[in-house]
Scaffold this active site. Structure first.
Site, PDB file in Angstrom:
ATOM      1  CG  HIS A 143      -3.061   3.552   2.236  1.00 29.43           C
ATOM      2  ND1 HIS A 143      -3.524   3.213   0.991  1.00 29.43           N
ATOM      3  CD2 HIS A 143      -3.199   2.443   3.016  1.00 29.43           C
ATOM      4  CE1 HIS A 143      -3.928   1.947   1.014  1.00 29.43           C
ATOM      5  NE2 HIS A 143      -3.742   1.464   2.229  1.00 29.43           N
TER       6      HIS A 143
ATOM      7  CB  CYS B  97      -0.963   0.007   1.180  1.00 22.83           C
ATOM      8  SG  CYS B  97      -2.060  -1.398   1.177  1.00 22.83           S
TER       9      CYS B  97
ATOM     10  CG  ASN C  99      -6.658  -0.647   1.341  1.00 13.35           C
ATOM     11  OD1 ASN C  99      -5.944  -0.204   0.441  1.00 13.35           O
ATOM     12  ND2 ASN C  99      -6.170  -1.158   2.458  1.00 13.35           N
TER      13      ASN C  99
END
Ligand code: UT7
Length: 318
Positions: free
Chosen positions: A245, A112, A275
């Site tokens: 993020h 990520c 996500n």
């Protein structure tokens, strides 16, 4: 010499999977997903649609926005955890789909944090004068590495891609980047499979100790911003936009609160995208650029955290 972001782009697959859809797939509820994560829906790639296909659309948008053509791109870096294949790199596949064969192309795997790692790397190529224009992409098809029977993970992730074009400039640009990793956490968030003689060993699906990741994320997302502020002798009040993020609205809100950055200065897309791992930051950036929130001269902090663990930030003057 600096590098500047001169164009942004993104792409989300057509199919939307809502929390209500998930209620009929696993033992979950819209209420649980919304209150624990802030996620309402996520996009899912079509059968056969690969990370490079999503990356292609996002890249074309970014190259158009930059007023360039694919042939002007000297370097391609793709951040992905869900590459099209074991090799060649998704960056090489993307380069071919863009119809160019100029300059280096390679993937970065930092889960990520991948886009932050890729942007920091591209900045070094551009600001050092090695290349003039770089394409940096975060692209993911996490739906391929989800166990759709595991409610603790399958409600969290989505597919998408975001891209930026960096160009050499005498004005900043990227002011600083800060990358970190702590491999002692490598088993906390992983897709722990390997290939032996053509057979998959272990599970190729995302596994996660959610609360460990949560606590770590809140801690390092604050630290990554403080580090960037300190290096540039700025205060939190100098930040116009925080683009963290997008994993969980509670992580985003806690980070902003600890830093004293007001909610209205935080770009949030997690409710609509879920996500999207390496794609989440460039997707959010593109949205805020295109809807006119991000304006010339503003200070923007991009930051990520993910499997590895890896984390980092990039401070930009727009
Ligand atoms: O992108 C990389 C970074 N990733 C992240 O940042 C993710 C970080 N972690 C998180 O966002 C959160 O930890 C989660 C959203 C994954 C989980 O939230 P939580 O508040 O930490 O919940 P929990 O894991 O402590 O689970 C609480 C309860 C459990 O039930 P019991 O044991 O209390 O009876 C889970 O089994 O919620 C249950 N649960 C669910 N219930 C309904 C877990 N997933 C679900 C679900 N629907 N989808």
């Amino acid at each position: 010499m600096y590098s500047r972001i001169i164009g942004t782009g993104s792409y989300l697959p057509e199919k939307i999977l809502t929390n209500q859809d998930l209620e009929s797939m696993v033992d979950t509820s819209d209420e649980w997903i919304r209150t624990r994560t802030g996620i309402e829906q996520r996009h899912i790639a079509a059968e056969g649609q690969m990370a490079s296909d999503l990356a292609l659309k996002a890249s074309q948008n970014a190259i158009d926005a930059a007023g360039l053509q694919a042939k002007d791109i000297d370097l391609i870096i793709v951040a992905t955890t869900t590459p099209d294949m074991i090799f060649p790199s998704t960056a090489c596949i993307l380069q071919n789909k863009l119809g160019t064969s100029r300059g280096p192309a390679f993937d970065i795997q930092a889960v990520c944090s991948g886009f932050i790692y890729a942007l920091a790397t591209a900045d070094m190529f551009v600001s050092s004068g090695k290349v003039r224009n770089a394409l940096v992409v975060g692209t993911e098809v996490y739906s391929r590495i989800m166990d759709w029977n595991d409610r603790t993970t399958c409600v969290l992730f989505g597919d998408g891609a975001g891209a930026v074009v960096l160009a050499r400039d005498q004005k900043p640009g990227i002011l600083s980047s800060h990358l970190h990793a702590d491999g002692s956490y490598n088993q906390v968030l992983s897709a722990p499979a390997s290939i032996h003689s053509g057979k998959i060993q272990g599970t190729p699906f995302v596994t996660m100790e959610g609360s460990t990741v949560f606590k770590f994320a809140v801690k390092v997302l604050e630290e990554a911003v403080l580090e960037a502020l300190q290096e540039n002798q700025l205060q939190a009040s100098d930040i116009d936009w925080l683009i963290p993020h997008q994993a969980n609205i509670r992580i985003i809100t806690s980070t902003a609160k600890k830093l004293g950055i007001p909610e209205e200065k935080v770009v949030k897309t997690v409710s609509q995208h879920g996500n999207t791992s390496a794609a989440s930051v460039p997707l959010a950036l593109d949205q805020a650029v295109r809807d006119g929130r991000i304006l010339p001269g503003q200070h923007i902090i991009l930051e990520g955290v993910g499997g590895g663990f890896t984390w980092g930030s990039v401070l930009v003057r727009w």
